[in-house]
Design a protein around this motif. Structure first.
Motif, short mmCIF file in Angstrom:
data_model
loop_
_atom_site.label_atom_id
_atom_site.label_comp_id
_atom_site.label_asym_id
_atom_site.label_seq_id
_atom_site.Cartn_x
_atom_site.Cartn_y
_atom_site.Cartn_z
N ILE A 101 0.86 -1.19 0.00
CA ILE A 101 0.00 0.00 0.00
C ILE A 101 0.89 1.23 0.00
N VAL A 102 0.58 2.18 -0.87
CA VAL A 102 1.32 3.44 -0.95
C VAL A 102 0.38 4.58 -0.59
N LEU A 103 0.76 5.37 0.41
CA LEU A 103 -0.02 6.53 0.81
C LEU A 103 0.57 7.78 0.17
N LEU A 104 -0.26 8.52 -0.55
CA LEU A 104 0.14 9.78 -1.18
C LEU A 104 -0.48 10.91 -0.38
N THR A 105 0.34 11.73 0.24
CA THR A 105 -0.11 12.65 1.27
C THR A 105 -0.80 13.89 0.72
N ASP A 106 -1.39 14.63 1.64
CA ASP A 106 -1.90 15.96 1.34
C ASP A 106 -0.73 16.94 1.26
N VAL A 107 -1.03 18.22 1.17
CA VAL A 107 0.02 19.23 0.96
C VAL A 107 0.94 19.40 2.16
N PHE A 108 0.57 18.79 3.29
CA PHE A 108 1.38 18.95 4.51
C PHE A 108 2.47 17.88 4.62
N GLY A 109 2.51 16.97 3.68
CA GLY A 109 3.66 16.12 3.50
C GLY A 109 3.90 15.04 4.53
N LEU A 110 5.14 14.60 4.59
CA LEU A 110 5.55 13.43 5.37
C LEU A 110 5.93 13.82 6.79
N VAL A 111 4.92 14.28 7.54
CA VAL A 111 5.15 14.59 8.94
C VAL A 111 4.59 13.44 9.79
N LYS A 112 4.18 13.71 11.00
CA LYS A 112 3.83 12.61 11.90
C LYS A 112 2.57 11.85 11.46
N ASN A 113 1.50 12.56 11.16
CA ASN A 113 0.22 11.89 10.93
C ASN A 113 0.26 10.81 9.85
N PRO A 114 0.82 11.07 8.67
CA PRO A 114 0.85 10.01 7.67
C PRO A 114 1.63 8.78 8.11
N ARG A 115 2.61 8.98 8.96
CA ARG A 115 3.38 7.84 9.47
C ARG A 115 2.53 7.00 10.43
N ILE A 116 1.80 7.68 11.29
CA ILE A 116 0.91 6.96 12.22
C ILE A 116 -0.17 6.22 11.43
N ILE A 117 -0.70 6.88 10.39
CA ILE A 117 -1.71 6.24 9.55
C ILE A 117 -1.12 5.01 8.86
N ALA A 118 0.09 5.14 8.35
CA ALA A 118 0.75 4.00 7.70
C ALA A 118 0.89 2.83 8.67
N ASP A 119 1.28 3.13 9.90
CA ASP A 119 1.42 2.07 10.90
C ASP A 119 0.08 1.37 11.14
N GLU A 120 -0.99 2.17 11.27
CA GLU A 120 -2.30 1.59 11.55
C GLU A 120 -2.81 0.77 10.37
N VAL A 121 -2.64 1.30 9.16
CA VAL A 121 -3.09 0.58 7.96
C VAL A 121 -2.31 -0.72 7.80
N SER A 122 -1.01 -0.69 8.09
CA SER A 122 -0.21 -1.90 8.01
C SER A 122 -0.67 -2.93 9.02
N GLU A 123 -0.97 -2.47 10.23
CA GLU A 123 -1.44 -3.38 11.27
C GLU A 123 -2.77 -4.01 10.89
N LYS A 124 -3.67 -3.22 10.30
CA LYS A 124 -5.00 -3.72 9.93
C LYS A 124 -4.95 -4.65 8.72
N SER A 125 -4.04 -4.36 7.78
CA SER A 125 -3.99 -5.13 6.53
C SER A 125 -2.96 -6.25 6.57
N GLY A 126 -1.93 -6.10 7.40
CA GLY A 126 -0.81 -7.03 7.42
C GLY A 126 0.19 -6.78 6.32
N MET A 127 0.01 -5.70 5.55
CA MET A 127 0.85 -5.44 4.37
C MET A 127 1.90 -4.37 4.62
N ASP A 128 2.93 -4.37 3.79
CA ASP A 128 3.93 -3.30 3.80
C ASP A 128 3.27 -2.01 3.32
N VAL A 129 3.62 -0.90 3.98
CA VAL A 129 3.06 0.40 3.60
C VAL A 129 4.20 1.38 3.40
#
Length: 273
Positions: free
Chosen positions: A52-80
């Protein structure tokens, strides 16, 4: 293999958020196509190759997208993966200060004046620097490098706001992704939906100044005519634009919608990758 890792790059100084999500990111920064990318490894060995690849909003690669990636990975079992599409030149999320957070809420006169000023001094020039002619080649380079370097056989692109446009392009004629999810997407028109060629799911806000109710209805009609392409629409209550990427952690209604969006991303990937 990825060409190096750097756990310190984009470190604590770049994790500032206007509404930071709780928790500490568990992944690391790696290089893919010479692009700094947040990576969190999934724990489902049977899903290896599905990413899964997350393409961020204009605020970029700060904390929130990383936390979201962790949660999505945990829920899906996939690399993010979350690429930094702006090479560190993201807008500060402090621009959200004074923006409506619930349906029916309006910006104060002072907040409107402040926003107009930022459009001329900050946001407008930024949008020119990161126009489609600049950003799309970065997105293409990332996806085309990801498959061979990380053995990615199936890819789901997830786009938030600004990134939603590029998720849709990835799922269209560019053939970069095998399925997509859009969360309160912006900068799109009906042709982007007409050109979709892969399964697509969308999470909408109850009230979105960048995506009207009438346009949402039109989009649903467009995709309903694509009987060979699965589609799904999630309309969340009590939300405005940005709920899936910049929710207020103190608002339980918004956080419930945020969790719904993450569940949609994970379930769509498990179903269509």
């Amino acid at each position: 293999m990825a060409n190096g890792t750097n756990k310190d790059k984009l470190g604590d100084c770049c994790l500032a958020e206007y509404h930071p999500l709780p928790g500490t990111p568990r992944g690391q920064i790696i290089k893919i196509a010479d692009i700094d990318t947040y990576f969190i490894e999934g724990d489902d060995q049977t899903s290896k190759g599905k990413v899964i690849v997350l393409l961020t909003d204009v605020f970029g690669l700060v904390k929130n997208p990383r936390i979201i990636a962790d949660e999505v990975s945990e829920k899906s079992g996939m690399d993010v993966y979350v690429p930094d599409l702006f090479n560190g030149d993201a807008l500060p999320s402090s621009h959200l200060k004074g923006s409506p957070e619930v349906p029916g809420e309006k910006k104060s006169f002072g907040a409107k004046l402040n926003f107009v000023g930022k459009v001329f001094t900050d946001i407008g020039p930024w949008m020119i620097r990161h126009r489609q002619g600049v950003t799309l080649p970065i997105v293409e380079r990332f996806f085309k490098t990801l498959r061979p370097e990380r053995n990615a056989t199936r890819i789901q692109a997830v786009g938030y706001c600004f990134g939603g446009l590029y998720a849709m392009l990835a799922g269209g004629s560019l053939h970069l992704a095998d399925t997509i999810v859009g969360c309160h997407v912006s900068l799109v028109n009906k042709s982007h939906f007409e050109q979709l060629q892969v399964p697509a799911a969308f999470a909408f806000a109850q009230e979105d100044e960048y995506f009207s109710d009438s346009f949402r209805t039109e989009v649903q009609h467009i995709l309903s005519r694509k009987s060979d392409i699965p589609s799904k629409f999630l309309l969340t209550n009590g939300t405005v634009h940005g709920f899936a990427s910049r929710p207020n952690p103190d608002n339980p209604t918004i956080m419930a919608a945020f969790k719904q969006a993450n569940d949609l991303i994970a379930e769509w990937a498990k179903t269509h990758l």
